[in-house]
Scaffold this motif. Structure first.
Motif, PDB file in Angstrom:
ATOM      1  N   TYR A 269       1.377  11.841  -4.217  1.00  0.00           N
ATOM      2  CA  TYR A 269       2.551  11.625  -3.350  1.00  0.00           C
ATOM      3  C   TYR A 269       2.686  10.163  -2.955  1.00  0.00           C
ATOM      4  CZ  TYR A 269       5.534  11.517   0.766  1.00  0.00           C
ATOM      5  OH  TYR A 269       6.519  11.189   1.678  1.00  0.00           O
TER       6      TYR A 269
ATOM      7  N   ARG B 246       6.700  18.399   7.753  1.00  0.00           N
ATOM      8  CA  ARG B 246       6.817  19.772   8.239  1.00  0.00           C
ATOM      9  C   ARG B 246       5.476  20.229   8.812  1.00  0.00           C
ATOM     10  NH1 ARG B 246       7.801  20.756   3.030  1.00  0.00           N
ATOM     11  NH2 ARG B 246       6.195  22.395   3.087  1.00  0.00           N
TER      12      ARG B 246
ATOM     13  N   ARG C   2       3.741  13.196   7.293  1.00  0.00           N
ATOM     14  CA  ARG C   2       3.973  14.642   7.460  1.00  0.00           C
ATOM     15  C   ARG C   2       5.424  14.869   7.863  1.00  0.00           C
ATOM     16  NH1 ARG C   2       1.451  19.531   8.211  1.00  0.00           N
ATOM     17  NH2 ARG C   2      -0.582  18.568   7.748  1.00  0.00           N
TER      18      ARG C   2
ATOM     19  N   GLU D  18       3.000  21.899   6.200  1.00  0.00           N
ATOM     20  CA  GLU D  18       2.535  21.184   5.000  1.00  0.00           C
ATOM     21  C   GLU D  18       1.012  21.146   4.959  1.00  0.00           C
ATOM     22  OE1 GLU D  18       5.318  17.681   3.429  1.00  0.00           O
ATOM     23  OE2 GLU D  18       4.807  17.440   5.537  1.00  0.00           O
ATOM     24  N   ARG D  19       0.463  21.427   3.793  1.00  0.00           N
ATOM     25  CA  ARG D  19      -0.946  21.175   3.533  1.00  0.00           C
ATOM     26  C   ARG D  19      -1.033  19.783   2.911  1.00  0.00           C
ATOM     27  NH1 ARG D  19      -0.423  26.688   1.649  1.00  0.00           N
ATOM     28  NH2 ARG D  19      -1.915  28.125   2.627  1.00  0.00           N
ATOM     29  N   ILE D  20      -1.777  18.896   3.545  1.00  0.00           N
ATOM     30  CA  ILE D  20      -1.842  17.508   3.073  1.00  0.00           C
ATOM     31  C   ILE D  20      -3.299  17.103   2.890  1.00  0.00           C
ATOM     32  CG2 ILE D  20      -1.245  15.108   3.560  1.00  0.00           C
ATOM     33  CD1 ILE D  20       1.088  16.082   5.209  1.00  0.00           C
TER      34      ILE D  20
ATOM     35  N   ASP E 148       0.681  20.363  -0.548  1.00  0.00           N
ATOM     36  CA  ASP E 148       2.068  19.906  -0.603  1.00  0.00           C
ATOM     37  C   ASP E 148       2.133  18.408  -0.871  1.00  0.00           C
ATOM     38  OD1 ASP E 148       3.678  22.369   0.243  1.00  0.00           O
ATOM     39  OD2 ASP E 148       2.166  22.245   1.828  1.00  0.00           O
ATOM     40  N   LYS E 149       1.142  17.671  -0.373  1.00  0.00           N
ATOM     41  CA  LYS E 149       1.089  16.234  -0.601  1.00  0.00           C
ATOM     42  C   LYS E 149      -0.365  15.809  -0.793  1.00  0.00           C
ATOM     43  CE  LYS E 149       5.198  15.041   2.122  1.00  0.00           C
ATOM     44  NZ  LYS E 149       5.697  14.577   3.435  1.00  0.00           N
TER      45      LYS E 149
END
Length: 335
Positions: free
Chosen positions: A280, A296, A294, A299-301, A247-248
Motif C-alpha cells: 500500500y 476505516r 487508516r 481495516e486490518r493493517i 487491507d493495507k
C-alpha cells in the motif's frame, strides 16, 4: 588544524534524560523527511563472522538533510547476538558515528545501544499513531528483550490501553518484563504463557520474538477486523497467508524490505506474496501526507519495519545537540 569530536557513552546519554515524547517526535520528523525525499541511505549490509551462528552484525549508513544547518550523515554498526543474555549482556549492542556531510569531519561517537532500542519502539509507535485505531484497548506483545520495553511503553503513552499482555519463550523472562512494565504504567499488565493468549482479541499485535528458526507464533486467524499488526522479528514468526487478510500493508522502505537475509516477511517477499504492486505505502508517504493512513475502523493493517539508518542519525543528532548544550561527554582529539 585540530579537530575534536565528542564521545558519548551509555551513562552520558542516560544523564540527558531524553523522554519518549522527544524520541517519537524526532522519529516522526525523519520519517516525514523520508517521505519527502530529504534523506539518503544505503541498503543495510550484514557481517556474519565465523562464530558458529551465535550472531551477526548489521551495518547501516544514512544521511538526513533536514538536521541542523547542513544536514548530518552517520554510520551505525549493531551486533545481533541472541545468546548474550547468558552472559548478562544485551542482545543488541551498537556504535554510531556522526559526520559532517560537506567535509567528512567526524562529529561524534555514541554508544547506540539505547538508540537502537528506542528508535525501534518509536517506529512502532509512529506507525501505530497513523495506522492503528485511536481507541485501541488491548496490546498483545510477543518478545521481552531488546526493543520490547520501548515498544510497549511508547504505545502505552499514545493509546487508551486497558490491558497489556506480554509473553516470551522463558517464563522468568516474561515475568520480569511484566514486573518492569508495572513499575512505569498504571495499565493492567499480564504475563501470559503463549503467543495465542497474548494476541487473543488484541487491537495491536506486535511480534518481536527472537527465534532461531521460523515458527508461526502470530497466526492469521488471530487478526480481527480493525487490528494493527507489527511483525518485525529477525526470523519469521508469522504464517504465509497473513497478508491475505490485510487491507493495507505498509513498510518503512520498500528497497530495505527486499534486501538482506533476515526479516519477518522475508518469505513473503521471496515468494512474491509481497510486491511493490501489493504494497500500500511506505510509512513516510503517510506521515508526510501524500497518502492516507487508516481510513476505516474495520481495516486490518500491517506495518513491517526493518530499521532505517536515518532514524539512528536523527536520534544521534538529538542526543548530540542535547549533549553539546549540557557539556556532557568526553572530547577526543581526532587530529
Amino acid at each position: 588544524m585540530t579537530i575534536w569530536l565528542r564521545y558519548l557513552n551509555g551513562a552520558d546519554i542516560d544523564e540527558l534524560n531524553i523522554g519518549h515524547a522527544e524520541v517519537i517526535e524526532a522519529v516522526e520528523s525523519v520519517v516525514a523527511a523520508h517521505g519527502r525525499g530529504e534523506t539518503v541511505f544505503e541498503p543495510r549490509t550484514h557481517l556474519v563472522p565465523d562464530n558458529g551462528g551465535t550472531g551477526h552484525f548489521n551495518i547501516l549508513r544514512g544521511h538526513v538533510s533536514t538536521l541542523g544547518e547542513r544536514g548530518v550523515s552517520g554510520v551505525k554498526v549493531v551486533g545481533d547476538f541472541v545468546p548474550n543474555y547468558l552472559r548478562g549482556l544485551p542482545s543488541e549492542m551498537a556504535m554510531l558515528t556522526l559526520f559532517d556531510p560537506h567535509t567528512g569531519v567526524p562529529l561524534a561517537i555514541l554508544d547506540a545501544t539505547l538508540i537502537t532500542e528506542v528508535r525501534t519502539g518509536a517506529m512502532t509507535a509512529v506507525g501505530a499513531k497513523h495506522l492503528a485505531r485511536p481507541d485501541a484497548k488491548i496490546l498483545g506483545h510477543v518478545g521481552a528483550r531488546g526493543t520490547a520495553f520501548a515498544n510497549v511503553t511508547m504505545l502505552d503513552s499514545l493509546f487508551p490501553l486497558e490491558e497489556i499482555r506480554v509473553t516470551s519463550r522463558r517464563p522468568e523472562s516474561r515475568d520480569a518484563f511484566a514486573a518492569r512494565l508495572r513499575e512505569v504504567t498504571t495499565t493492567r499488565v499480564r504475563a501470559v504463557a503463549t503467543a495465542a493468549e497474548a494476541y487473543d482479541n488484541a487491537d495491536i499485535l506486535v511480534e518481536a520474538s527472537r527465534l532461531e528458526k521460523p515458527e508461526p507464533l502470530l497466526r492469521t486467524a488471530a487478526v480481527k477486523p480493525g487490528a494493527f499488526v507489527v511483525p518485525y522479528g529477525t526470523i519469521s514468526a508469522v504464517e504465509l497467508d497473513l497478508l491475505d487478510v490485510m487491507d493495507k500493508v505498509v513498510v518503512d522502505d520498500w528497497r530495505e524490505s527486499q534486501s538482506g537475509r533476515f526479516g519477518a516477511l522475508r518469505a513473503h517477499v521471496d515468494t512474491g506474496r509481497l510486491t511493490e504492486q501489493t504494497l500500500y505505502a511506505q510509512l513516510g508517504e503517510i506521515v508526510s501526507g501524500r497518502k492516507p493512513g487508516r481510513e476505516r475502523a474495520d481495516e486490518r493493517i500491517l506495518f513491517w519495519h526493518r530499521g532505517l539508518s536515518i532514524l539512528d542519525v536523527a536520534l544521534g543528532h538529538l542526543i548530540l545537540t542535547r549533549a553539546e548544550a549540557a557539556g556532557t561527554g568526553t572530547m577526543l582529539q581526532y587530529r
